[in-house]
Design a protein around this motif. Sequence first.
Motif, PDB file in Angstrom:
ATOM      1  N   HIS A 175      -0.946  11.731   1.188  1.00  0.00           N
ATOM      2  CA  HIS A 175       0.361  12.056   1.762  1.00  0.00           C
ATOM      3  C   HIS A 175       1.015  10.794   2.347  1.00  0.00           C
ATOM      4  O   HIS A 175       2.208  10.562   2.161  1.00  0.00           O
ATOM      5  N   ALA A 176       0.227   9.973   3.018  1.00  0.00           N
ATOM      6  CA  ALA A 176       0.775   8.811   3.713  1.00  0.00           C
ATOM      7  C   ALA A 176       1.283   7.745   2.761  1.00  0.00           C
ATOM      8  O   ALA A 176       2.183   6.967   3.123  1.00  0.00           O
ATOM      9  N   MET A 177       0.759   7.674   1.545  1.00  0.00           N
ATOM     10  CA  MET A 177       1.108   6.579   0.636  1.00  0.00           C
ATOM     11  C   MET A 177       2.358   6.846  -0.190  1.00  0.00           C
ATOM     12  O   MET A 177       2.732   6.036  -1.045  1.00  0.00           O
ATOM     13  N   GLN A 178       3.051   7.928   0.068  1.00  0.00           N
ATOM     14  CA  GLN A 178       4.317   8.191  -0.629  1.00  0.00           C
ATOM     15  C   GLN A 178       5.369   7.166  -0.215  1.00  0.00           C
ATOM     16  O   GLN A 178       5.455   6.796   0.948  1.00  0.00           O
ATOM     17  N   SER A 199       8.090   6.944   8.831  1.00  0.00           N
ATOM     18  CA  SER A 199       7.090   7.953   9.174  1.00  0.00           C
ATOM     19  C   SER A 199       5.840   7.813   8.319  1.00  0.00           C
ATOM     20  O   SER A 199       4.712   7.964   8.807  1.00  0.00           O
ATOM     21  N   HIS A 200       6.014   7.511   7.031  1.00  0.00           N
ATOM     22  CA  HIS A 200       4.846   7.412   6.158  1.00  0.00           C
ATOM     23  C   HIS A 200       4.088   6.110   6.388  1.00  0.00           C
ATOM     24  O   HIS A 200       2.852   6.099   6.312  1.00  0.00           O
ATOM     25  N   ALA A 201       4.781   5.027   6.692  1.00  0.00           N
ATOM     26  CA  ALA A 201       4.082   3.778   7.021  1.00  0.00           C
ATOM     27  C   ALA A 201       3.270   3.947   8.299  1.00  0.00           C
ATOM     28  O   ALA A 201       2.128   3.478   8.402  1.00  0.00           O
ATOM     29  N   ALA A 202       3.853   4.632   9.290  1.00  0.00           N
ATOM     30  CA  ALA A 202       3.125   4.877  10.536  1.00  0.00           C
ATOM     31  C   ALA A 202       1.908   5.761  10.291  1.00  0.00           C
ATOM     32  O   ALA A 202       0.813   5.508  10.826  1.00  0.00           O
ATOM     33  N   LEU A 203       2.077   6.803   9.475  1.00  0.00           N
ATOM     34  CA  LEU A 203       0.955   7.688   9.172  1.00  0.00           C
ATOM     35  C   LEU A 203      -0.136   6.938   8.420  1.00  0.00           C
ATOM     36  O   LEU A 203      -1.332   7.135   8.685  1.00  0.00           O
ATOM     37  N   LEU A 204       0.260   6.074   7.479  1.00  0.00           N
ATOM     38  CA  LEU A 204      -0.726   5.319   6.718  1.00  0.00           C
ATOM     39  C   LEU A 204      -1.528   4.388   7.627  1.00  0.00           C
ATOM     40  O   LEU A 204      -2.769   4.327   7.539  1.00  0.00           O
ATOM     41  N   ALA A 205      -0.847   3.664   8.504  1.00  0.00           N
ATOM     42  CA  ALA A 205      -1.555   2.771   9.427  1.00  0.00           C
ATOM     43  C   ALA A 205      -2.508   3.567  10.324  1.00  0.00           C
ATOM     44  O   ALA A 205      -3.648   3.156  10.557  1.00  0.00           O
ATOM     45  N   ALA A 206      -2.042   4.705  10.815  1.00  0.00           N
ATOM     46  CA  ALA A 206      -2.891   5.531  11.677  1.00  0.00           C
ATOM     47  C   ALA A 206      -4.080   6.099  10.912  1.00  0.00           C
ATOM     48  O   ALA A 206      -5.206   6.152  11.431  1.00  0.00           O
ATOM     49  N   LEU A 233       0.833  -1.220   0.000  1.00  0.00           N
ATOM     50  CA  LEU A 233       0.000   0.000   0.000  1.00  0.00           C
ATOM     51  C   LEU A 233       0.860   1.261   0.000  1.00  0.00           C
ATOM     52  O   LEU A 233       0.503   2.275   0.577  1.00  0.00           O
ATOM     53  N   GLY A 234       1.989   1.196  -0.679  1.00  0.00           N
ATOM     54  CA  GLY A 234       2.927   2.314  -0.722  1.00  0.00           C
ATOM     55  C   GLY A 234       4.077   2.076   0.218  1.00  0.00           C
ATOM     56  O   GLY A 234       4.938   1.231  -0.035  1.00  0.00           O
ATOM     57  N   PRO A 235       4.131   2.772   1.351  1.00  0.00           N
ATOM     58  CA  PRO A 235       5.302   2.690   2.230  1.00  0.00           C
ATOM     59  C   PRO A 235       5.301   1.491   3.172  1.00  0.00           C
ATOM     60  O   PRO A 235       6.306   1.227   3.824  1.00  0.00           O
ATOM     61  N   GLY A 236       4.190   0.748   3.266  1.00  0.00           N
ATOM     62  CA  GLY A 236       4.123  -0.354   4.228  1.00  0.00           C
ATOM     63  C   GLY A 236       4.760  -1.625   3.700  1.00  0.00           C
ATOM     64  O   GLY A 236       4.158  -2.703   3.721  1.00  0.00           O
ATOM     65  N   PHE A 237       6.013  -1.527   3.274  1.00  0.00           N
ATOM     66  CA  PHE A 237       6.695  -2.621   2.587  1.00  0.00           C
ATOM     67  C   PHE A 237       6.773  -3.851   3.492  1.00  0.00           C
ATOM     68  O   PHE A 237       7.311  -3.800   4.597  1.00  0.00           O
TER      69      PHE A 237
END
Length: 301
Positions: free
Chosen positions: A214-217, A195-202, A14-18
């Motif tokens: 923004h979170a999926m960058q 930071s972006h994986a954490a933001l995406l999960a939140a 889902l983007g940064p959540g590798f």
Amino acid sequence: MTFTVRAPASSANLGPGFDSLGLSLSLFTTLRVTRQARTEIVPLGTDLAGTPADESNYIYRAMQITARRVGRELPPVRVEIETDIPLARGLGSSAAALVAGLVAANVLLGEPLGADELLDMAAREEGHADNVAPALMGGIAVATLDKVGTHFVRLAPPEHLGVTVLIPDFELSTSKARAVLPTEYSRADTVHALSHAALLAAALATGRLDLLRHAMQDYVHQIWRAPLVPGLTDVLEGATAHGALGAALSGAGPTVLCFHDTREDTGDLHDFLSGVMRRNGLDGRVLNLPIDLQGVQVSGS
């Protein structure tokens, strides 16, 4: 004894959540399992043409993993296999096959393994948990795999979160997509990813759809895989101007996933994604797919 096992598709990263974030989608691999005098493996449909019709089939090998885990032999069975998950497209076809096989054998053997054991076994066999956790549990999964075990949190999808996928008509193996990734990352890229994986999960946990763009960058895998997926950069940079809440490469690709608000029309987004394919000389499909909420299902046992 006849029963059916149905395991859903999934979209990982889902983007940064590798290797740590994924969700379940409403395409399915289905097994119809029947006890009989000898073992038969029967792939059905054109999508499975050329896959092994014997005990070397990946699904039957997955069934044997469960049997070895509990120290028992599989009884002879007929296993009919169907799927509407396109193979090697970044939609978790191998994870669905693995999960379906593990669960089918568990049912055959009287269900000696619980869901947590099946998840850990699947994650270790697959090598990461972000596809197998959604396939088993449904919804959105945040998952990690370490020496102690597999740990996950299942999230219910936010209200009004929809998924649109662009599925090109070419395959991309996970091994090829992983081979282009660097072996080391800078501190800046590492901080960006965390930071972006954490933001995406939140954002997914709290329903903040406005934060998804923004979170999926991502700088960990998508920029390196872009040369393997014509038009990927166009989608990542342009989808939000056409109604997407955010966009990402689905798994290792080549499918691309876009989130959208289900209260909004997706016609412009579909036109944009179809145009990207045409400009890059590709054929394929653009689909709205519901997020599957149930995960693997067994019926008739």
